[in-house]
Design a protein around this motif. Structure first.
Motif, mmCIF file in Angstrom:
data_model
loop_
_atom_site.group_PDB
_atom_site.id
_atom_site.type_symbol
_atom_site.label_atom_id
_atom_site.label_comp_id
_atom_site.label_asym_id
_atom_site.label_seq_id
_atom_site.Cartn_x
_atom_site.Cartn_y
_atom_site.Cartn_z
ATOM 1 N N HIS A 74 32.373 -9.802 -16.597
ATOM 2 C CA HIS A 74 32.265 -10.838 -15.568
ATOM 3 C C HIS A 74 33.467 -11.769 -15.558
ATOM 4 C CE1 HIS A 74 30.912 -13.947 -18.487
ATOM 5 N NE2 HIS A 74 30.264 -12.958 -19.076
ATOM 6 N N ASN A 79 36.366 -5.391 -9.525
ATOM 7 C CA ASN A 79 34.978 -5.063 -9.186
ATOM 8 C C ASN A 79 34.862 -3.575 -8.980
ATOM 9 O OD1 ASN A 79 34.948 -8.154 -7.763
ATOM 10 N ND2 ASN A 79 33.246 -7.537 -9.055
ATOM 11 N N PHE A 82 29.877 1.642 -7.795
ATOM 12 C CA PHE A 82 29.318 2.625 -8.705
ATOM 13 C C PHE A 82 28.970 3.919 -7.980
ATOM 14 C CE2 PHE A 82 28.927 -1.304 -10.913
ATOM 15 C CZ PHE A 82 29.075 -0.972 -12.243
ATOM 16 N N PHE A 88 20.922 -3.405 -5.892
ATOM 17 C CA PHE A 88 19.730 -4.005 -6.487
ATOM 18 C C PHE A 88 18.547 -3.799 -5.538
ATOM 19 C CE2 PHE A 88 23.273 -6.893 -7.973
ATOM 20 C CZ PHE A 88 23.466 -6.183 -9.145
ATOM 21 N N MET A 103 27.031 -15.839 -8.297
ATOM 22 C CA MET A 103 27.379 -15.945 -9.713
ATOM 23 C C MET A 103 28.567 -16.892 -9.908
ATOM 24 S SD MET A 103 25.201 -14.285 -11.448
ATOM 25 C CE MET A 103 23.916 -14.590 -10.263
ATOM 26 N N TRP B 159 22.211 -0.922 -13.241
ATOM 27 C CA TRP B 159 22.018 -2.181 -12.512
ATOM 28 C C TRP B 159 22.580 -3.353 -13.316
ATOM 29 C CZ3 TRP B 159 16.765 0.232 -11.626
ATOM 30 C CH2 TRP B 159 16.712 0.825 -10.373
ATOM 31 N N ALA B 162 26.285 -3.183 -13.035
ATOM 32 C CA ALA B 162 26.737 -3.662 -11.725
ATOM 33 C C ALA B 162 26.704 -5.193 -11.689
ATOM 34 C CB ALA B 162 25.855 -3.083 -10.624
ATOM 35 N N ALA B 163 25.638 -5.770 -12.215
ATOM 36 C CA ALA B 163 25.520 -7.224 -12.192
ATOM 37 C C ALA B 163 26.602 -7.870 -13.051
ATOM 38 C CB ALA B 163 24.130 -7.640 -12.681
ATOM 39 N N ARG B 164 26.844 -7.277 -14.225
ATOM 40 C CA ARG B 164 27.883 -7.842 -15.092
ATOM 41 C C ARG B 164 29.244 -7.739 -14.425
ATOM 42 N NH1 ARG B 164 28.607 -6.080 -20.743
ATOM 43 N NH2 ARG B 164 28.207 -3.949 -20.093
ATOM 44 N N LEU B 166 29.796 -7.822 -11.334
ATOM 45 C CA LEU B 166 29.872 -8.784 -10.225
ATOM 46 C C LEU B 166 29.896 -10.219 -10.727
ATOM 47 C CD1 LEU B 166 27.435 -6.959 -7.819
ATOM 48 C CD2 LEU B 166 29.861 -7.335 -7.428
ATOM 49 N N GLY B 167 30.012 -10.406 -12.023
ATOM 50 C CA GLY B 167 30.217 -11.758 -12.536
ATOM 51 C C GLY B 167 29.013 -12.379 -13.207
ATOM 52 N N ALA B 168 27.962 -11.604 -13.449
ATOM 53 C CA ALA B 168 26.770 -12.181 -14.057
ATOM 54 C C ALA B 168 26.909 -12.199 -15.578
ATOM 55 C CB ALA B 168 25.538 -11.369 -13.660
ATOM 56 N N SER B 169 26.592 -13.343 -16.190
ATOM 57 C CA SER B 169 26.540 -13.412 -17.642
ATOM 58 C C SER B 169 25.243 -12.748 -18.100
ATOM 59 C CB SER B 169 26.554 -14.875 -18.078
ATOM 60 O OG SER B 169 25.433 -15.533 -17.540
ATOM 61 N N ASN B 172 22.295 -14.479 -16.718
ATOM 62 C CA ASN B 172 22.107 -14.217 -15.294
ATOM 63 C C ASN B 172 21.557 -12.822 -15.035
ATOM 64 O OD1 ASN B 172 22.886 -16.679 -14.273
ATOM 65 N ND2 ASN B 172 25.053 -16.138 -14.201
ATOM 66 N N HIS B 176 18.271 -12.711 -12.953
ATOM 67 C CA HIS B 176 18.433 -12.230 -11.581
ATOM 68 C C HIS B 176 18.095 -10.759 -11.412
ATOM 69 C CE1 HIS B 176 20.660 -15.983 -11.116
ATOM 70 N NE2 HIS B 176 20.463 -15.841 -9.831
ATOM 71 N N ILE B 177 18.231 -9.992 -12.482
ATOM 72 C CA ILE B 177 18.052 -8.537 -12.335
ATOM 73 C C ILE B 177 16.833 -8.050 -13.123
ATOM 74 C CG2 ILE B 177 19.144 -6.272 -12.600
ATOM 75 C CD1 ILE B 177 20.575 -8.125 -10.616
ATOM 76 N N PRO B 180 13.218 -10.051 -12.390
ATOM 77 C CA PRO B 180 12.670 -9.768 -11.058
ATOM 78 C C PRO B 180 12.228 -8.320 -10.885
ATOM 79 C CG PRO B 180 14.674 -11.049 -10.862
ATOM 80 C CD PRO B 180 14.547 -10.671 -12.307
ATOM 81 N N MET B 181 13.000 -7.391 -11.472
ATOM 82 C CA MET B 181 12.609 -5.992 -11.318
ATOM 83 C C MET B 181 11.361 -5.670 -12.130
ATOM 84 S SD MET B 181 15.855 -3.599 -10.976
ATOM 85 C CE MET B 181 17.262 -4.027 -10.003
#
Lengths: 360, 267
Positions: A74, A79, A82, A88, A103, B159, B162-164, B166-169, B172, B176-177, B180-181
């Motif tokens: 992050h 970016n 995939f 999501f 984020m 997933w 992908a989140a990491r 996109l900038g998710a710690s 997060n 966020h992932i 919720p899932m």
């Protein structure tokens, strides 16, 4: 101009398997660079190492003159799109695209504006409130692209971006991908096993096999001057045989093969003797039905083995004296008349400069 | 689908009857005007009225609800961490952890109750709300972990990648992932834990103290003085609430996002 992404001697092992084996690579700003290789060649691992999702065993990764080895994913200005998009499933298209901006703690109006602009670029207007499973494969692909691009990455990494699409859609998306890349003027690094895709869209291609980067060059260089038989075999269909160089003269060598007459082919500098591997592209094979024509240096007798009609061109398969099967690719307009029949004997010819010898 | 043979349908019907006749009779008798139990003297809701007017029953209900909510909450908190950890490090110690976490579900409850009582006495933990909540967590935690892990197994690590990317710690990614899932499983596990806690008698019996009487304990003490229609009414309410919770739990767990990510065999 400084290079945007520099890999130096990168090694990554998965247990016993060396997925990436001492790869060094320099990618320039604004380039569409493809990493081409068969399944299991380590190309996806290389991409994950650049993204920070895999940690390399050794070597350095430099993005915009900053070594990012220690940075988590992050914190890197890259970016990724995939392979199976990894959208999501519990978020709408809007929320998927907005995720990266959220984020970064951007304000709501900023996020909305950026997402809507991105939706226009990847042609998803009016689909922002849908969920991923309500979209077609092509639309999901564009969401994945938009979700990554909206963060304005310095380098966009694409892992087999078109592999999950059907043939027609893939061709449309190839053109669109190239168009989007020019539009956003971002460096794209794309992993693929489709050589036609790589040749079509890339500024440069790196060919990878078994964890090693074998050759880097423009599509033309890769296709016309492969450095090894592995590269030659992977890029496009080719006909080939092994033989021994008997002599060389001004870039042309003479090759001996036990089943064939003496052959002539282009030969790289420094190759003077010993075993070689000779490659002739299917589009360079000329068919002579009655008798060999004098325009070409090389002539082989062959028997028609099979004919495959592809509409705009015809593929002929021939059986040679050494029992190998060679392919000739003939445009529709140049198909010999009367039609060739299976079992028919004839001659295959090519000019000395149309074949090339490789040292392995 | 082929029609089932008649004898099979009959056998199935009989089985269901076997399971539900006691419950149906209980609910039926709770509306009986007669105070004498099994003879029908007409329809009445007087026992329900009496029940609601009894302050000790109201107290027991509130106790039960507080204990069920607390044990469910703490089971979820610990269970979520445990389930995610076990799934992430599946190759490590998770296999023996897997067995150890399930064991409390098969240990006879009466043993668990005695053991818990001994531990609480030994550690001088006062018997009451706290001890009951802890006692209930002994079976609610394994239950929660089993349900969450079943869901997590379908969770694709891509997933998180992908989140990491996109900038998710890590935090997060979790908020966020992952969570919720997992939501259907979390709600399902919560409802099931809540129900099991609400209905538990054996463990509660051992670890309860003065002032912490729960509904099942109240029912037990009431029938010691004889089978009254009031007990029928109370039991009927508990049956309906429990079934509703289990039904909802099942509904939430079966509601799912499409997890249809295909994996090609590429590098």
């Amino acid at each position: 101009m400084s290079s945007i992404l520099v890999l130096k001697d990168v090694v990554k092992t998965h247990g016993q398997v060396v997925a990436v084996n001492h790869v060094s690579l320099t990618i320039e700003r604004g380039e569409f660079f493809s990493i081409l290789g068969p399944s299991g060649s380590g190309k996806s691992t290389l991409l994950r190492v650049i993204a920070g999702l895999d940690i390399p065993d050794s070597g350095t990764i430099t993005i915009q003159e900053r070594i990012v080895n220690a940075d988590p994913p992050h914190a890197r200005p890259v970016n990724m799109v995939f392979q199976q998009y990894a959208l999501f499933p519990h978020m709408t298209v809007f929320d998927n695209i907005a995720f990266g901006l959220k984020m970064q703690r951007q304000t709501q109006p900023c996020i909305r504006a950026a997402v809507e602009e991105m939706a226009t670029l990847v042609r998803l207007e009016g689909k922002l409130q849908r969920f991923p499973e309500q979209l077609s494969g092509g639309e999901q692909q564009r969401v994945a692209l938009g979700r990554a691009l909206v963060n304005r990455p310095v380098v966009l990494l694409l892992d087999e971006p078109l592999a999950a699409l059907d043939q027609q859609l893939r061709q449309d998306m190839q053109a669109e991908l190239k168009h989007i890349q020019e539009e956003v003027n971002t460096t794209f690094v794309c992993v693929t096993h489709q050589q036609d895709e790589a040749l079509l869209v890339s500024d440069r291609i790196g060919v990878m096999a078994a964890g090693k980067l074998l050759q880097v060059g423009t599509p033309q260089e890769i296709y016309e001057q492969p450095v090894s038989s592995t590269v030659a075999k992977f890029i496009g269909l080719s006909n080939s045989f092994s033989g021994m160089i008997t002599r060389t003269k001004s870039g042309i060598c003479w090759i001996e093969q036990e089943h064939f007459p003496l052959m002539m082919a282009r030969c790289p500098k420094g190759l003077v003797a010993g075993p070689v591997f000779v490659v002739v592209r299917p589009e360079h094979i000329h068919i002579s039905v009655d008798q060999p024509c004098n325009d070409y240096e090389n002539t082989l007798s062959a028997v028609v083995h099979d004919v495959a009609y592809h509409g705009h061109e015809v593929f002929y398969y021939f059986c040679l004296a050494n029992d190998s099967i060679w392919t000739a690719r003939v445009p529709r307009a140049e198909v010999p008349t009367p039609s060739l029949v299976v079992g028919q004997s004839l001659f295959l010819q090519w000019a000395a400069h149309e074949g090339f010898a490789l040292s392995d | 689908m082929r029609a089932l043979p008649k004898p099979l349908v009959l056998a199935g019907f009989m089985t269901m009857l076997f399971l539900y006749v006691p419950v149906i009779i209980l609910i039926g008798l709770s509306f009986n005007a007669s105070a004498m139990g099994v003879t029908w003297k007409g329809f009445s809701i007087q026992w329900y009225e009496k029940l609601l007017a009894d302050p000790s029953i109201m107290d027991a209900t509130i106790n039960s609800l507080i204990i069920a909510v607390l044990s469910t909450f703490f089971s979820l908190l610990l269970g979520l961490g445990l389930a995610i950890g076990m799934e992430k490090w599946r190759k490590g110690h998770a296999s023996w952890m897997n067995i150890l976490i399930l064991l409390p579900l098969v240990i006879p409850e009466i043993l668990m109750g005695v053991a818990l009582l001994m531990v609480f006495v030994f550690l001088q933990v006062p018997l009451g709300f706290g001890s009951i909540v802890i006692g209930h967590m002994v079976f609610n935690l394994p239950l929660t972990v089993v349900i969450l892990r079943a869901r997590l197994r379908k969770f694709d690590p891509i997933w998180e990648d992908a989140a990491r990317d996109l900038g998710a710690s890590s935090w997060n990614v979790l908020t966020h992932i992952t969570v919720p899932m997992l939501r259907p499983a979390i709600v399902g596990a919560a409802l099931l834990s809540f129900t099991v806690s609400l209905d538990d008698f054996v463990v509660t019996f051992f670890v309860a103290g003065p002032g912490s009487t729960t509904l099942p304990l109240k029912v037990f003490s009431m029938i010691k003085t004889g089978l009254t229609p009031e007990v029928n009414a109370l039991s009927a309410i508990m049956v309906v609430v429990s079934m509703a919770c289990v039904g909802l739990s099942w509904l939430f767990q079966s509601q799912a996002y499409s997890f249809s990510i295909k994996h090609d065999s590429s590098s």
